[in-house]
Write an enzyme that holds these catalytic residues in place. Structure first.
Site, PDB file in Angstrom:
ATOM      1  CG  HIS A   1       5.482   7.890   6.452  1.00 38.05           C
ATOM      2  ND1 HIS A   1       4.352   7.573   7.207  1.00 38.05           N
ATOM      3  CD2 HIS A   1       5.998   6.695   6.080  1.00 38.05           C
ATOM      4  CE1 HIS A   1       4.219   6.262   7.272  1.00 38.05           C
ATOM      5  NE2 HIS A   1       5.213   5.704   6.592  1.00 38.05           N
TER       6      HIS A   1
ATOM      7  CG  ASP B   1      -0.239  -0.138   2.534  1.00 39.76           C
ATOM      8  OD1 ASP B   1       0.800  -0.822   2.595  1.00 39.76           O
ATOM      9  OD2 ASP B   1      -0.706   0.423   3.551  1.00 39.76           O
TER      10      ASP B   1
ATOM     11  CD  GLU C   1       3.456  -1.152   7.553  1.00 39.76           C
ATOM     12  OE1 GLU C   1       3.784  -1.188   8.744  1.00 39.76           O
ATOM     13  OE2 GLU C   1       3.517  -0.125   6.854  1.00 39.76           O
ATOM     14  CD  GLU C   2       2.518   3.199   5.731  1.00 38.07           C
ATOM     15  OE1 GLU C   2       2.399   3.612   6.913  1.00 38.07           O
ATOM     16  OE2 GLU C   2       3.615   3.114   5.161  1.00 38.07           O
TER      17      GLU C   2
END
Length: 424
Positions: free
Chosen positions: A396, A98, A164-165
């Site tokens: 990020h 993702d 996963e996020e």
């Protein structure tokens, strides 16, 4: 004489294992494909639990290799099973797929211009944490291993994990949902390996930590109840803002005075506080949101217990009431010492001994930890920064960059870990 021959045979077999199978031609042949896959995935990112096109691309590739494929696992996950020519254990390899709600800010020819909706807002979408590289690397590993089934003593399970996020609000997802749906069963997995590329670690380098490598992440909500009054007459009410300030101050003493920081790091952070509507009114209530990061299970339990006690007691001391609710986000990413030490020679062989470096724990979090709660696992970090680069950008962020040159080592490492583990 018989003992000498036996010892010589053992030494010869061990030397063959230590050298590993010669797959250099395979690695050289797959590199351009891995880079192309990565560019395509990077240019077409998808948010958590919405990785439809990414999953389709993965499944199509695995099926073309003759791998048994299951789709729709934990919403959009893909699982592939490759049986070697020889019997043996089962090893799982995981890649997360993702992207993030981040607008990319660079001049890459494969830059993402995708937009989507996140929490009701229009956002840019970007692979700002390197999951595109993880996916492409594991696709490459699958191709190399499928072309070398005669060297596989057992079974390989490829786990391409969504979210996963973190799943969107109101949805389940990620590694935890995959585990719930039985991804580590049928066939039962004996060990699992995973990697994470890092934008601030030079290409050609691998970093690892035995034991707690990444922190357990928990969120907390503290609700404070006071008594509303006029701002000019604070004695007629109970100020929840004052109580909140005392609670924030008190929570930090758990870290500074109660946590054994010589053992592992720990963090308590209040990230949001909401209270009041007007400058001259002492409000009735306040709410705080925050995160806890721990790398040791005993420390985690102690911090959780003391937070709940301290929040209630501080509020009571000032005439109010307060509750503290704590929720798990991820567990500790824990590299089982026996497995990690067993596999380190493999990493040292493929990267060179001086390029495999022990590091300190990271207070970031990874839901790979949920796989490790079920089976022994080893998670390590792969260099993705151009060597000699004077400026690298954190994960990020809109400027996040990864050097394509780092991915071939990822393919080698995951492939060789698989073959060596199954040969032991």
């Amino acid at each position: 004489m018989k003992k000498i021959l036996t010892l010589a045979c053992f030494c010869f077999c061990f030397a063959l294992w230590a050298q590993g199978p010669n797959l250099e031609k395979d690695y050289a042949a797959i590199e351009s494909k891995v880079i192309a896959w990565r560019h395509d995935i990077h240019q077409n990112p998808e948010l958590s639990n919405r990785e439809f096109k990414t999953s389709e691309k993965i499944a199509k590739h695995l099926k073309s290799l003759g791998i048994e494929v299951t789709t729709g696992v934990a919403h959009t996950g893909v699982v592939g099973i490759l049986k070697g020519d020889n019997p043996g254990k089962v090893v799982a390899l995981r890649a997360d797929i993702d992207a993030l709600p981040v607008t990319e800010r660079n001049d890459l020819p494969f830059k993402s211009t995708v937009t989507s909706e996140f929490l009701g807002e229009k956002v840019g979408v970007m692979h700002a944490c390197g999951h595109d590289t993880h996916t492409a690397i594991l696709m490459g590993v699958a191709e190399v291993l499928s072309n070398n089934k005669d060297k596989i003593n057992g079974t390989v399970k490829f786990i391409f994990q969504p979210a996963e996020e973190g799943a969107p609000p109101g949805e389940e997802g990620g590694a935890l949902l995959m585990v719930k749906e039985g991804v580590l069963k049928n066939p039962d997995v004996d060990a699992i390996f995973g990697l994470h590329i890092n934008s601030q670690t030079p290409v050609g380098t691998i970093r690892y930590k035995i034991g707690g490598a990444l922190a357990a992440a928990q969120s907390f909500t503290i609700k404070v109840k006071g008594k509303q009054s006029h701002g000019s007459q604070p004695w007629s009410g109970v100020d929840p803002i004052l109580i909140s300030a005392k609670i924030i101050d008190g929570l930090q003493t758990i870290i500074s005075r109660e946590a054994n920081l010589t053992n592992e790091a720990a963090v308590i952070t209040v990230g949001k506080i909401k209270s009041g509507v007007r400058f001259n009114i002492i409000p009735e209530s306040a709410e705080m949101l925050g995160t806890i990061r721990t790398l040791d299970y005993d420390m985690k339990d102690h911090i959780n217990k003391r937070m709940k006690e301290m929040v209630a007691d501080i509020a009571k001391a000032y005439g109010g009431e307060a509750t503290c609710e704590i929720k798990d986000a991820t567990d500790i990413t824990f590299n089982v010492p026996e497995l990690a030490r067993q596999m380190l020679p493999t990493l040292q062989r493929v990267a060179g001994g001086k390029n495999v470096i022990a590091q300190k724990a990271i207070t970031g979090a990874e839901d790979f930890s949920y796989f490790q709660k079920e089976v022994p696992g080893f998670f390590f970090f792969l260099g993705g920064m151009t060597p000699g680069n004077t400026e690298s950008y954190p994960h990020h962020t809109p400027d996040f960059l990864i050097d394509d040159a780092g991915m071939q080592l990822g393919v080698k490492a995951m492939t060789e870990l698989t073959l060596d583990y199954l040969s032991m």
